[in-house]
Design a protein around this motif. Structure first.
Motif, PDB file in Angstrom:
ATOM      1  N   LEU A 168       0.808  -1.218   0.000  1.00  0.00           N
ATOM      2  CA  LEU A 168       0.000   0.000   0.000  1.00  0.00           C
ATOM      3  C   LEU A 168       0.842   1.270   0.000  1.00  0.00           C
ATOM      4  O   LEU A 168       0.307   2.350  -0.214  1.00  0.00           O
ATOM      5  CB  LEU A 168      -0.941   0.004   1.211  1.00  0.00           C
ATOM      6  CG  LEU A 168      -2.133  -0.936   1.102  1.00  0.00           C
ATOM      7  CD1 LEU A 168      -2.921  -0.961   2.416  1.00  0.00           C
ATOM      8  CD2 LEU A 168      -3.043  -0.525  -0.035  1.00  0.00           C
ATOM      9  N   ARG A 169       2.127   1.146   0.239  1.00  0.00           N
ATOM     10  CA  ARG A 169       3.061   2.258   0.172  1.00  0.00           C
ATOM     11  C   ARG A 169       2.659   3.420   1.077  1.00  0.00           C
ATOM     12  O   ARG A 169       2.059   4.391   0.645  1.00  0.00           O
ATOM     13  CB  ARG A 169       3.231   2.778  -1.277  1.00  0.00           C
ATOM     14  CG  ARG A 169       3.494   1.738  -2.338  1.00  0.00           C
ATOM     15  CD  ARG A 169       4.666   0.812  -1.994  1.00  0.00           C
ATOM     16  NE  ARG A 169       5.890   1.560  -1.677  1.00  0.00           N
ATOM     17  CZ  ARG A 169       6.567   1.433  -0.528  1.00  0.00           C
ATOM     18  NH1 ARG A 169       6.146   0.596   0.412  1.00  0.00           N
ATOM     19  NH2 ARG A 169       7.646   2.137  -0.325  1.00  0.00           N
ATOM     20  N   ILE A 170       2.982   3.308   2.335  1.00  0.00           N
ATOM     21  CA  ILE A 170       2.704   4.406   3.258  1.00  0.00           C
ATOM     22  C   ILE A 170       3.763   4.445   4.355  1.00  0.00           C
ATOM     23  O   ILE A 170       4.125   3.426   4.943  1.00  0.00           O
ATOM     24  CB  ILE A 170       1.281   4.312   3.862  1.00  0.00           C
ATOM     25  CG1 ILE A 170       1.028   5.487   4.802  1.00  0.00           C
ATOM     26  CG2 ILE A 170       1.028   2.973   4.537  1.00  0.00           C
ATOM     27  CD1 ILE A 170      -0.438   5.712   5.128  1.00  0.00           C
ATOM     28  N   GLY A 171       4.268   5.653   4.573  1.00  0.00           N
ATOM     29  CA  GLY A 171       5.223   5.898   5.639  1.00  0.00           C
ATOM     30  C   GLY A 171       4.967   7.283   6.209  1.00  0.00           C
ATOM     31  O   GLY A 171       4.069   7.996   5.754  1.00  0.00           O
ATOM     32  N   PHE A 172       5.760   7.664   7.182  1.00  0.00           N
ATOM     33  CA  PHE A 172       5.567   9.000   7.757  1.00  0.00           C
ATOM     34  C   PHE A 172       6.878   9.518   8.312  1.00  0.00           C
ATOM     35  O   PHE A 172       7.815   8.753   8.600  1.00  0.00           O
ATOM     36  CB  PHE A 172       4.485   9.001   8.837  1.00  0.00           C
ATOM     37  CG  PHE A 172       4.783   8.151  10.055  1.00  0.00           C
ATOM     38  CD1 PHE A 172       5.378   8.700  11.184  1.00  0.00           C
ATOM     39  CD2 PHE A 172       4.437   6.810  10.075  1.00  0.00           C
ATOM     40  CE1 PHE A 172       5.637   7.926  12.313  1.00  0.00           C
ATOM     41  CE2 PHE A 172       4.688   6.017  11.191  1.00  0.00           C
ATOM     42  CZ  PHE A 172       5.292   6.574  12.308  1.00  0.00           C
ATOM     43  N   GLY A 173       6.939  10.834   8.436  1.00  0.00           N
ATOM     44  CA  GLY A 173       8.072  11.481   9.051  1.00  0.00           C
ATOM     45  C   GLY A 173       7.611  12.322  10.225  1.00  0.00           C
ATOM     46  O   GLY A 173       6.498  12.847  10.233  1.00  0.00           O
ATOM     47  N   ASN A 193      -2.709   7.500  -0.689  1.00  0.00           N
ATOM     48  CA  ASN A 193      -4.094   7.213  -1.067  1.00  0.00           C
ATOM     49  C   ASN A 193      -4.972   6.870   0.139  1.00  0.00           C
ATOM     50  O   ASN A 193      -4.479   6.546   1.225  1.00  0.00           O
ATOM     51  CB  ASN A 193      -4.137   6.088  -2.108  1.00  0.00           C
ATOM     52  CG  ASN A 193      -3.711   4.753  -1.540  1.00  0.00           C
ATOM     53  OD1 ASN A 193      -4.455   4.112  -0.810  1.00  0.00           O
ATOM     54  ND2 ASN A 193      -2.501   4.308  -1.867  1.00  0.00           N
ATOM     55  N   GLY A 194      -6.282   6.950  -0.074  1.00  0.00           N
ATOM     56  CA  GLY A 194      -7.236   6.754   1.015  1.00  0.00           C
ATOM     57  C   GLY A 194      -7.196   5.369   1.611  1.00  0.00           C
ATOM     58  O   GLY A 194      -7.332   5.200   2.843  1.00  0.00           O
ATOM     59  N   MET A 195      -7.022   4.341   0.780  1.00  0.00           N
ATOM     60  CA  MET A 195      -6.959   2.980   1.294  1.00  0.00           C
ATOM     61  C   MET A 195      -5.743   2.799   2.199  1.00  0.00           C
ATOM     62  O   MET A 195      -5.822   2.164   3.257  1.00  0.00           O
ATOM     63  CB  MET A 195      -6.899   1.989   0.128  1.00  0.00           C
ATOM     64  CG  MET A 195      -6.991   0.539   0.549  1.00  0.00           C
ATOM     65  SD  MET A 195      -8.568   0.135   1.341  1.00  0.00           S
ATOM     66  CE  MET A 195      -9.650   0.133  -0.092  1.00  0.00           C
TER      67      MET A 195
END
Length: 367
Positions: free
Chosen positions: A236-241, A262-264
């Motif tokens: 889903l490709r999601i990370g954060f800083g 993206n929302g998903m």
């Protein structure tokens, strides 16, 4: 020479193609093994929280509508988990997206970036793309981090200090004391970026997240995290800083694309954060299996780096690409390391017990 090359910046030609690893489909087409253990990309063998299945059943509106560009609900949950302010959080299409955002926002031609070596290639590539120079601080002969050399390098006041802790691909890590030494030696002119993609696997004993240490300084800093590893959301490709202050986060927001997550992915990350029991199971299995596979490799008299990630880095004592081809024939996908000076090393991800058994049997046969 193609005329199209004249249209591309010189820095692009200096990059090597990213080694993203082989897919199961590629190995099936090449060798058609009876079964495959995919242990090349540090993926979570258990997968994401079961609550995501229920979430997917009601996801049609997520497909139709643009996602929240600020990701506010997820940012609030992340901020609560890490005891920081919501306005310090920035979301990315994987943490590698944020590496690009930071490099584009901060680096100028001629700037210096200090990083550990061998490295996650994108730690170097984005800097090179922006015209910056990369100063590598290599590991010591026992594959541990050379804290003295790293401290010396940051005293030269580079534009950015960027490294992963635990270190990818080696698995080595900085203790709280060593990390404090490095941070104390870093000046205000340097943006400190600590990539903690594998922090969930590393916590405990002599490892700490850099967040509490950085939070007590007045230097500029960023800490990067991902949902791709322990949370099982790589697809889903999601990370954060987490930025040192809302001002830095706000400036970086101007560089990222408005709907980069993206929302998903946002909904899945929220569900994953809420399932602490599942995360604990994932981490416990990885730690147990990491020790078992490491003992196996050492019994085979192979040099293995101590690791706090969900992977092991070992010396196969021959060209790693040729060695790995032998494993591929038996349906085992691992990653040969191709950076200069480490082309006899292999990184193997820690999979499920059956996948690890498959790897160990194949390796025994190959040796």
């Amino acid at each position: 020479m193609s005329k199209s090359l004249d249209m591309v910046r010189t820095e692009v030609t200096r990059l090597s193609p990213y080694n993203s690893g082989l897919t199961i489909g590629e190995v099936m087409r090449r060798y058609a093994p009876a079964r495959i253990a995919k242990l090349g990309s540090n993926e979570n063998p258990i997968g994401p929280s079961p609550t995501l299945v229920r979430m997917m059943q009601g996801g049609s509106e997520m497909f139709r509508l643009y996602p929240d560009p600020s990701g506010r609900e997820l940012r609030q949950a992340i901020a609560a988990r890490h005891e920081v302010e919501e306005d310090q959080i920035i979301l990315g299409n994987g943490s590698e997206d944020l590496l690009s955002v930071i490099s584009r926002a901060v680096l100028r031609p001629g700037d210096a970036v200090v990083t550990l070596y061998p490295s996650f290639p994108l730690h170097e590539d984005y800097a090179t793309l922006m015209g910056a120079s990369v100063k590598r601080v290599g590991v010591k002969s026992d594959l541990s981090i050379d804290v003295d050399a790293l401290t010396k390098a940051v005293r030269e006041r580079p534009r950015m200090l960027l490294f992963s802790n635990p270190m990818n691909p080696v698995g080595s890590w900085l203790s709280e004391g060593d990390l404090s030494r490095v941070l104390d030696a870093t000046g205000d002119e340097t943006l400190i970026v600590v990539d903690e993609a594998y922090a969930e696997y590393a916590e405990g004993e002599d490892y700490v997240s850099s967040l509490p240490l950085l939070g007590r300084t007045d230097r500029p800093w960023m800490v990067l995290r991902t949902f791709s590893k322990a949370f099982g959301l790589a697809g889903l490709r999601i990370g954060f800083g987490i930025a040192c202050d809302p001002e830095l986060r706000g400036l970086l927001d101007r560089v990222r694309t408005p709907f980069n997550v993206n929302g998903m992915a946002q909904a899945a990350a929220l569900a994953a954060l809420a399932d602490e029991d599942h995360l604990a199971r994932v981490v416990a299995l990885a730690r147990k299996e990491r020790a078992r596979v490491a003992n196996f490799l050492m019994d085979k008299r192979l040099e293995v780096a101590p690791s706090r990630g969900n992977f092991l880095f070992f010396n196969c004592r021959q060209n790693a690409s040729a060695f790995v081809e032998g494993l591929l024939r038996q349906g085992v996908i691992v990653k040969p390391w191709k950076q200069e000076g480490f082309d006899t090393y292999v990184r193997v991800s820690i999979g499920s017990p059956s996948e690890n058994d498959h790897f160990m049997a194949a390796l025994s046969q190959l040796l």
